[in-house]
Design a protein around this motif. Sequence first.
Motif, short mmCIF file in Angstrom:
data_model
loop_
_atom_site.label_atom_id
_atom_site.label_comp_id
_atom_site.label_asym_id
_atom_site.label_seq_id
_atom_site.Cartn_x
_atom_site.Cartn_y
_atom_site.Cartn_z
N ASP A 508 0.91 -1.10 0.00
CA ASP A 508 0.04 0.02 0.12
C ASP A 508 0.85 1.14 0.01
N GLY A 509 0.60 2.26 -1.10
CA GLY A 509 1.46 3.29 -0.88
C GLY A 509 2.48 3.51 -2.21
N GLU A 510 2.86 2.08 -2.71
CA GLU A 510 3.91 2.31 -3.69
C GLU A 510 3.32 2.72 -4.89
N ALA A 511 3.99 3.59 -5.26
CA ALA A 511 3.53 4.49 -6.59
C ALA A 511 3.95 3.93 -8.09
N THR A 543 11.87 5.95 -9.40
CA THR A 543 12.22 5.05 -10.34
C THR A 543 12.08 3.53 -9.48
N VAL A 544 11.56 2.81 -10.14
CA VAL A 544 11.33 1.27 -9.55
C VAL A 544 11.68 0.35 -10.20
N GLN A 545 12.57 -0.68 -9.68
CA GLN A 545 13.12 -1.89 -10.34
C GLN A 545 12.31 -3.02 -9.90
N ASN A 546 11.63 -3.92 -10.93
CA ASN A 546 10.85 -4.92 -10.79
C ASN A 546 11.86 -6.14 -10.51
N CYS A 547 11.79 -6.63 -9.29
CA CYS A 547 12.73 -7.83 -9.15
C CYS A 547 12.27 -9.25 -9.75
N SER A 548 13.34 -9.86 -10.20
CA SER A 548 12.89 -11.26 -10.77
C SER A 548 14.17 -11.98 -10.46
N VAL A 549 14.03 -13.42 -10.96
CA VAL A 549 15.35 -14.26 -10.87
C VAL A 549 16.32 -13.93 -12.18
N ALA A 550 15.60 -13.50 -13.25
CA ALA A 550 16.36 -12.95 -14.41
C ALA A 550 17.14 -11.65 -14.18
N VAL A 551 16.37 -10.76 -13.61
CA VAL A 551 17.13 -9.48 -13.19
C VAL A 551 16.86 -9.20 -11.66
N PRO A 552 17.77 -9.61 -10.92
CA PRO A 552 17.52 -9.69 -9.52
C PRO A 552 18.01 -8.08 -9.14
N GLY A 556 19.46 -7.86 -4.01
CA GLY A 556 19.54 -9.33 -4.18
C GLY A 556 18.11 -10.14 -4.30
N ASN A 557 16.93 -9.37 -4.17
CA ASN A 557 15.91 -10.12 -4.01
C ASN A 557 15.35 -10.28 -5.32
N ASP A 558 14.63 -11.46 -5.64
CA ASP A 558 14.27 -11.79 -7.09
C ASP A 558 12.73 -11.92 -6.96
N SER A 559 12.02 -11.14 -6.22
CA SER A 559 10.80 -10.91 -6.49
C SER A 559 10.43 -9.53 -5.54
N GLY A 560 9.11 -9.12 -6.05
CA GLY A 560 8.87 -7.79 -5.28
C GLY A 560 9.33 -6.80 -6.30
N SER A 561 9.59 -5.57 -5.54
CA SER A 561 10.37 -4.27 -6.29
C SER A 561 11.32 -3.56 -5.47
#
Length: 729
Positions: A508-511, A543-552, A556-561
């Motif tokens: 909640d609150g993430e834009a 500026t937000v980075q989407n975390c994934s296994v392909a692009v941690p 170091g997280n691979d999920s979330g942002s």
Amino acid sequence: MRRFPLAPITVAIAFASGLSGQAASAEESEVLETISVLGSELEVKKLPGSAHLVSAEDLQKFEYVDINRMIRAVPGVYVREEDGYGLRPNIGIRGADGGRSGKISLMEDGVLVAPAPYSGPEAYYFPTAGRLDSIEVLKGPATLKYGPFTVGGAVNMISTPIPTSSAGAVKLEAGQYGENRLHTYYGSSSDTTGWLVETHQQRAEGFRDIDRAGEADIAKEDYLLKGRLKSSEGAANAQQLDVKLQYSEEDSGMSYLGLTDADFAADPNRRYGISALDEMQNRHSSIQLNHSIALSDGFSVNTQAYYNKFKRDWFKVSLGGLISNANGGDADAQAILDGTMDYDFGIKHNDRSYMARGVQVSANWQLKTGEVQHDLEFGLRRHQDEVDRYQPTENYRQENGELVYLDTGDVSASNNRVEDADATSLFVYDQVVLTDRLSLTATLRYEDIKTGQQRYQDKERTEKGSSLSNALDEWLPGLGMTYTLTEAVTLLAGVHRGFAPPGGDSSDGEAGDLSTNYEWGARFDNGNLAAEFIAFYSDYESTVQNCSVAVPCVNGNDSGSYALGESIIRGFEASLGTQWSLANGWLIPLQTSYTYTDAEISKDSLDYIASGGSEGLAMGDNFAYLPESVFAVTTGIDSGASWRLNLSAAYQDDMCVNNGCNRGGTDRFDRTESLWVVDAAAHYDFSEDFAGYLKVDNLLDDQAIINRAPDGARANRPRTASVGVTYQF
């Protein structure tokens, strides 16, 4: 019969929220069957913003099946190769993060095509590039009509159109590394009906040799069916209904595990045996209904309904720690990778089911207020999507170089979750012709998004775990201008609000991404020479980075942002095209493009300040996987008769693989390598209907480290020669 009026493409034909089925002239009774955001190549030149059309003729020059090769010459676009075949491309536009193409509005025939654009925007599905008819890339204020991603731009892929009369084609191709493909279609039209059937089949043994296991095979098949009903000539209100059905399957031995730098230097096409079981299996299906009706000569209503499903299971290891340790000189890590040391590890079923559905309605109204001409469009989209993950891990032991199954572990809550999104979008777009020289475009988009995530503690999902929810809405205005300075020179400028939603796993609150984007420049076209220069500047307040296994992410997280904070992206795009006619009738075309980008974090992050500089991002940190310079040139020779030869050379700078590699004190493992790639293709027409071709991708056989994410160094595709024939009937 009332025609569907063609909106002036100085505003780009609107399809963000509806089908634009218009005829090109009063004499034509045909309605545009595919959904274009740009229109013809001539109309692109009038657009108040940066746009590029990769036409059917452009695609035929090199017979590409890799989307990376198809669009790498488009100014302002960056591609990061991964598998060498473009199966899951990483496309960025004007500095927007290219990881899994998750920051661009990715469309096929005007409909969002990412598996779950709002809740899981990373495009693990991508349309089969070999069957595409053309590709459109749009940047600047006009992207507000499409959304929800307006920070960088939009890519719209056009499928094969229904032919105006009975017609078809067959293409057969075979090449090195066991590559072969079949592409065939047939269709027909009458005054009131039309249809098309099409398939694209692609096979390859792959160019990477797996230790003790052979090659990584690829098999992909795609099927397309289209139908059309259309009102007869003389009907009070012209109408058209189009139906499109698509289905595809893929089975490919793709892995995230790369190589150590030492092993890459010895053989860039090697793959470690510990990844021998890695495999992607997926299937995709979609249905799209398009209806258009002209209620008067100046007013039409367009409606689309769509439903997309995507199911995938990417069974793959994640052993980046072994690569890092081996690069650091750890002999045990290297022995495990070589298969000479026993080792216990897990292979996770990255098993996900995606769904996306929606309805888009738009209207186009052409009117005059006094002497001012308006081309007004407004539309509404209701969209829902979902990502369902249930991802168990199978445990294996590498024993004497062989992989032995042990057991299957329990699924953690993070791998047993559902994410969903519900979105309502509105847009109003007005192109105003003030004088013969000056046109203005005003756009306003509204996005209202609700997302949620629910984790579960058990397989049956009777016991709920933690949950997340988020609700946000954004007003996104834009303004563009074109001014015809002379018959050959047009000036343009624009400003718009950029936005990219944060995804279904946001709190909640993430834009999400929020920016103010500017562009200004000029076009020149005197009939013999066409050139364009456009500067761009994007001021990101978030500026937000989407975390994934392909692009941690950075942490170091691979999920979330992960919030990168404030940033600045600036640069320019330049392109030039011309053609020389020789005395013997031969033609020599030339097209070049160049993109320069400078991007950096513009303010210390809160994590950096709180940790005293040991964590987070600092002002001046760079963007990961963003090249400073990208250049491409295409030329050749056309006999004007039966044969033609085309050459393409593309260059991309080396890139930082993390956000801090420009601070100093880092090593070579923090960067990729720069690379030139030259492709060649020769065609010969044996008759009007029958032609053959020879193509060589990577003619000079140059390979470099073009990617290190997520687990080790990866090479681009080596030199690959193929021959093919095409028969049209």
